[in-house]
Write a protein that holds these residues in place. Structure first.
Motif, PDB file in Angstrom:
ATOM      1  N   ASN A  85       0.831  -1.208   0.000  1.00  0.00           N
ATOM      2  CA  ASN A  85       0.000   0.000   0.000  1.00  0.00           C
ATOM      3  C   ASN A  85       0.864   1.256   0.000  1.00  0.00           C
ATOM      4  N   SER A  86       1.903   1.265   0.826  1.00  0.00           N
ATOM      5  CA  SER A  86       2.801   2.425   0.864  1.00  0.00           C
ATOM      6  C   SER A  86       3.512   2.619  -0.469  1.00  0.00           C
ATOM      7  N   ALA A  87       3.939   1.508  -1.078  1.00  0.00           N
ATOM      8  CA  ALA A  87       4.638   1.611  -2.359  1.00  0.00           C
ATOM      9  C   ALA A  87       3.730   2.190  -3.436  1.00  0.00           C
ATOM     10  N   VAL A  88       2.460   1.773  -3.465  1.00  0.00           N
ATOM     11  CA  VAL A  88       1.519   2.284  -4.464  1.00  0.00           C
ATOM     12  C   VAL A  88       1.256   3.765  -4.244  1.00  0.00           C
ATOM     13  N   VAL A  89       0.984   4.150  -2.997  1.00  0.00           N
ATOM     14  CA  VAL A  89       0.658   5.547  -2.696  1.00  0.00           C
ATOM     15  C   VAL A  89       1.857   6.453  -2.969  1.00  0.00           C
ATOM     16  N   VAL A  90       3.031   6.067  -2.488  1.00  0.00           N
ATOM     17  CA  VAL A  90       4.214   6.921  -2.644  1.00  0.00           C
ATOM     18  C   VAL A  90       4.639   7.000  -4.104  1.00  0.00           C
ATOM     19  N   ALA A  91       4.539   5.891  -4.839  1.00  0.00           N
ATOM     20  CA  ALA A  91       4.918   5.924  -6.254  1.00  0.00           C
ATOM     21  C   ALA A  91       4.017   6.883  -7.036  1.00  0.00           C
ATOM     22  N   GLY A  92       2.711   6.791  -6.818  1.00  0.00           N
ATOM     23  CA  GLY A  92       1.795   7.695  -7.515  1.00  0.00           C
ATOM     24  C   GLY A  92       1.957   9.137  -7.086  1.00  0.00           C
ATOM     25  N   ALA A  93       2.074   9.363  -5.773  1.00  0.00           N
ATOM     26  CA  ALA A  93       2.222  10.729  -5.275  1.00  0.00           C
ATOM     27  C   ALA A  93       3.542  11.337  -5.711  1.00  0.00           C
ATOM     28  N   LEU A  94       4.611  10.541  -5.725  1.00  0.00           N
ATOM     29  CA  LEU A  94       5.912  11.068  -6.124  1.00  0.00           C
ATOM     30  C   LEU A  94       5.931  11.421  -7.603  1.00  0.00           C
ATOM     31  N   ALA A  95       5.290  10.596  -8.436  1.00  0.00           N
ATOM     32  CA  ALA A  95       5.238  10.908  -9.867  1.00  0.00           C
ATOM     33  C   ALA A  95       4.469  12.193 -10.110  1.00  0.00           C
ATOM     34  N   LEU A  96       3.313  12.354  -9.461  1.00  0.00           N
ATOM     35  CA  LEU A  96       2.535  13.583  -9.618  1.00  0.00           C
ATOM     36  C   LEU A  96       3.288  14.789  -9.075  1.00  0.00           C
ATOM     37  N   THR A  97       3.920  14.628  -7.926  1.00  0.00           N
ATOM     38  CA  THR A  97       4.641  15.746  -7.315  1.00  0.00           C
ATOM     39  C   THR A  97       5.773  16.235  -8.209  1.00  0.00           C
TER      40      THR A  97
END
Length: 286
Positions: free
Chosen positions: A78-90
């Motif tokens: 769950n952390s990997a999915v959230v951080v990967a998506g948020a980091l790409a958008l950021t």
């Protein structure tokens, strides 16, 4: 015998003191991490009776138990999915905003820049209640995409602030030559300026990764509702593991879960260590 000049002794003493201080600081920083890793292979009796000793044998069962029974594997995913998506958008949105603020002279740009800079000083605690209702009204409360968007919004001010200063250090002659050759503004940004800004992107990307990976207060507030335990991220899972395993006396599983959570951060820094240092010093070298 002639003594050495005082002018040469002073810098040597200063350098020796600096090296001793840095070595002590490195020891204080790395020793708790190494102790947690070593303890993850111990039994509970060894942790309680010989906290500073080495394990009698490597007990990988602690890791398996933490990954499966304590659901650290699910929280890790769950952390990997959230951080990967948020980091790409950021990184995408932050780089685009910073590039425009740094390279274009438009009305109101300074106001926008100060708005982003002011966002870094706004206390997150004051925004939790309105943020909760905003996410709820969007229908994203208790979902990973909702948490992803909040992480992105939280990380954008520092990303824009950092990358704006970095884009300003890049040479303008390259951009002007590309525009003269017929390059569009979109191609100039994605094909020329972004590759040139790679050290800065890696530096701020690692900082955002650390911040988002260790974020605790946003998941606690936003991952609410029925069955939300299955959508917990790693900081929430580690907190539950610390409470449950502390009462159960499974300290080996607790240290194994902590080590699993630390590994991505350590590996990321080891791989990109030179790029981080280059990104932090690039602005000073210009």
């Amino acid at each position: 015998m002639k003594g050495k000049p005082l002018a040469t002794q002073g810098p040597r003493v200063s350098n020796a003191f600096s090296h001793i201080f840095l070595a002590g600081w490195a020891l204080l920083t790395t020793f708790p991490l190494l102790w947690a890793v070593v303890s993850s292979f111990k039994s509970d009796d060894e942790i309680l009776t010989d906290a500073w000793g080495l394990p009698s044998r490597l007990r990988f069962s602690n890791w398996v138990r933490a990954w499966n029974e304590a659901h650290i594997g699910r929280y890790f995913l769950n952390s990997a999915v959230v951080v990967a998506g948020a980091l790409a958008l950021t990184m995408l949105l932050g780089a685009m905003a910073a590039y425009v603020l740094a390279r274009y002279e438009l009305r109101g740009m300074r106001l926008v820049y100060y708005a982003f800079a002011g966002g870094m000083m706004f206390p997150v605690v004051l925004a939790l209640v309105p943020l909760f209702f905003v996410v709820k009204n969007l229908g994203l409360l208790g979902t990973l995409p909702g948490l992803m968007l909040v992480y992105t919004a939280y990380s954008l001010p520092f990303t824009v602030f950092f990358l704006t200063a970095f884009f300003r250090t890049l040479p303008t002659a390259v951009a002007e030559a590309a525009l003269v050759d017929g390059c569009s503004h979109w191609s100039l940004f994605f094909r020329i300026m972004l590759p040139m800004a790679r050290p800065g992107l890696i530096s701020v990307g690692i900082f955002n990764f650390l911040t988002q990976w260790n974020q605790y207060i946003f998941p606690i507030v936003l991952l609410q509702g029925e069955g939300s335990e299955r959508r917990w991220v790693l900081p929430q899972g580690l907190t539950a593991l610390a409470i449950n395993e502390g009462y159960a006396g499974d300290f080996g599983g607790l240290f194994a879960g902590m080590t699993i959570a630390m590994l991505p951060v350590l590996l990321l820094y080891v791989v990109f260590q030179r790029q981080v240092q280059g990104g932090l010093t690039a602005g000073q070298l210009k």
